[in-house]
Design a protein around this motif. Sequence first.
Motif, PDB file in Angstrom:
ATOM      1  N   ASP A  26     -17.044  -6.852  81.772  1.00  0.00           N
ATOM      2  CA  ASP A  26     -15.593  -7.046  81.715  1.00  0.00           C
ATOM      3  C   ASP A  26     -15.153  -8.190  82.624  1.00  0.00           C
ATOM      4  OD1 ASP A  26     -15.176  -5.060  79.855  1.00  0.00           O
ATOM      5  OD2 ASP A  26     -14.623  -3.542  81.323  1.00  0.00           O
ATOM      6  N   SER A  29     -15.829 -11.337  80.840  1.00  0.00           N
ATOM      7  CA  SER A  29     -15.234 -11.474  79.510  1.00  0.00           C
ATOM      8  C   SER A  29     -14.128 -12.515  79.511  1.00  0.00           C
ATOM      9  CB  SER A  29     -14.676 -10.130  79.040  1.00  0.00           C
ATOM     10  OG  SER A  29     -13.434  -9.861  79.660  1.00  0.00           O
ATOM     11  N   ASP A  31     -11.187 -11.831  78.487  1.00  0.00           N
ATOM     12  CA  ASP A  31      -9.927 -11.094  78.519  1.00  0.00           C
ATOM     13  C   ASP A  31      -9.476 -10.889  79.963  1.00  0.00           C
ATOM     14  OD1 ASP A  31      -7.806  -9.342  78.351  1.00  0.00           O
ATOM     15  OD2 ASP A  31      -8.831  -7.894  77.066  1.00  0.00           O
ATOM     16  N   ASN A  33      -7.087  -9.304  81.167  1.00  0.00           N
ATOM     17  CA  ASN A  33      -6.634  -7.939  81.431  1.00  0.00           C
ATOM     18  C   ASN A  33      -7.781  -7.000  81.769  1.00  0.00           C
ATOM     19  OD1 ASN A  33      -3.863  -8.519  80.860  1.00  0.00           O
ATOM     20  ND2 ASN A  33      -4.393  -8.544  78.691  1.00  0.00           N
ATOM     21  N   ARG A  34      -8.998  -7.354  81.391  1.00  0.00           N
ATOM     22  CA  ARG A  34     -10.160  -6.507  81.663  1.00  0.00           C
ATOM     23  C   ARG A  34     -10.855  -6.878  82.968  1.00  0.00           C
ATOM     24  NH1 ARG A  34     -13.664  -6.737  76.357  1.00  0.00           N
ATOM     25  NH2 ARG A  34     -15.156  -5.909  77.841  1.00  0.00           N
ATOM     26  N   ARG A  35     -10.565  -8.044  83.517  1.00  0.00           N
ATOM     27  CA  ARG A  35     -11.306  -8.526  84.683  1.00  0.00           C
ATOM     28  C   ARG A  35     -11.090  -7.683  85.930  1.00  0.00           C
ATOM     29  NH1 ARG A  35      -9.793 -14.185  83.048  1.00  0.00           N
ATOM     30  NH2 ARG A  35     -11.427 -14.674  81.567  1.00  0.00           N
ATOM     31  N   ALA A  37      -9.992  -4.519  86.189  1.00  0.00           N
ATOM     32  CA  ALA A  37     -10.596  -3.201  85.986  1.00  0.00           C
ATOM     33  C   ALA A  37     -12.121  -3.304  86.051  1.00  0.00           C
ATOM     34  CB  ALA A  37     -10.161  -2.614  84.651  1.00  0.00           C
ATOM     35  N   GLY A  38     -12.657  -4.362  85.485  1.00  0.00           N
ATOM     36  CA  GLY A  38     -14.101  -4.572  85.537  1.00  0.00           C
ATOM     37  C   GLY A  38     -14.600  -4.731  86.958  1.00  0.00           C
TER      38      GLY A  38
END
Length: 134
Positions: A26, A29, A31, A33-35, A37-38
């Motif tokens: 993540d 990635s 995205d 928005n996922r970084r 949280a990743g």
Amino acid sequence: MADRTSAEILRAARQTLATAEKGLADVSSGDPNRRVAGLHNVVVFGRAVTNVLQKLRSTEPGFDAWYGPHRAQMEGDPLLKYLYRLRSEILKEGILPLSTSMHIHRLRFPDDIARLGPPPPNAKSFFIGDNLGG
């Protein structure tokens, strides 16, 4: 929790590691928005792998002799110390302090900007970011 076998503990450690690896995917990635949280998952579940592995102490008599040198190496690693402190902040404060900075050695304005091509329709300003969207 009931006593677990070494095989069950190792299975749990692999699952925990898989969660950390998904977090790393993540972070990498495209995205944005996922970084974040990743990154949370990498930091929290990466450390959790060592917690799970230490459960082997109850099933494997030679665990401390094997784990001792690895533990000493991790305790001496500045990056792992930082990640441990970061993990504590995430878990106790619910925050992940992030910042971005850059240093431009040479910018030839407007020539360098013109090489980026025409602006999108209705654009009113310009922002320079990195390959991670920052």
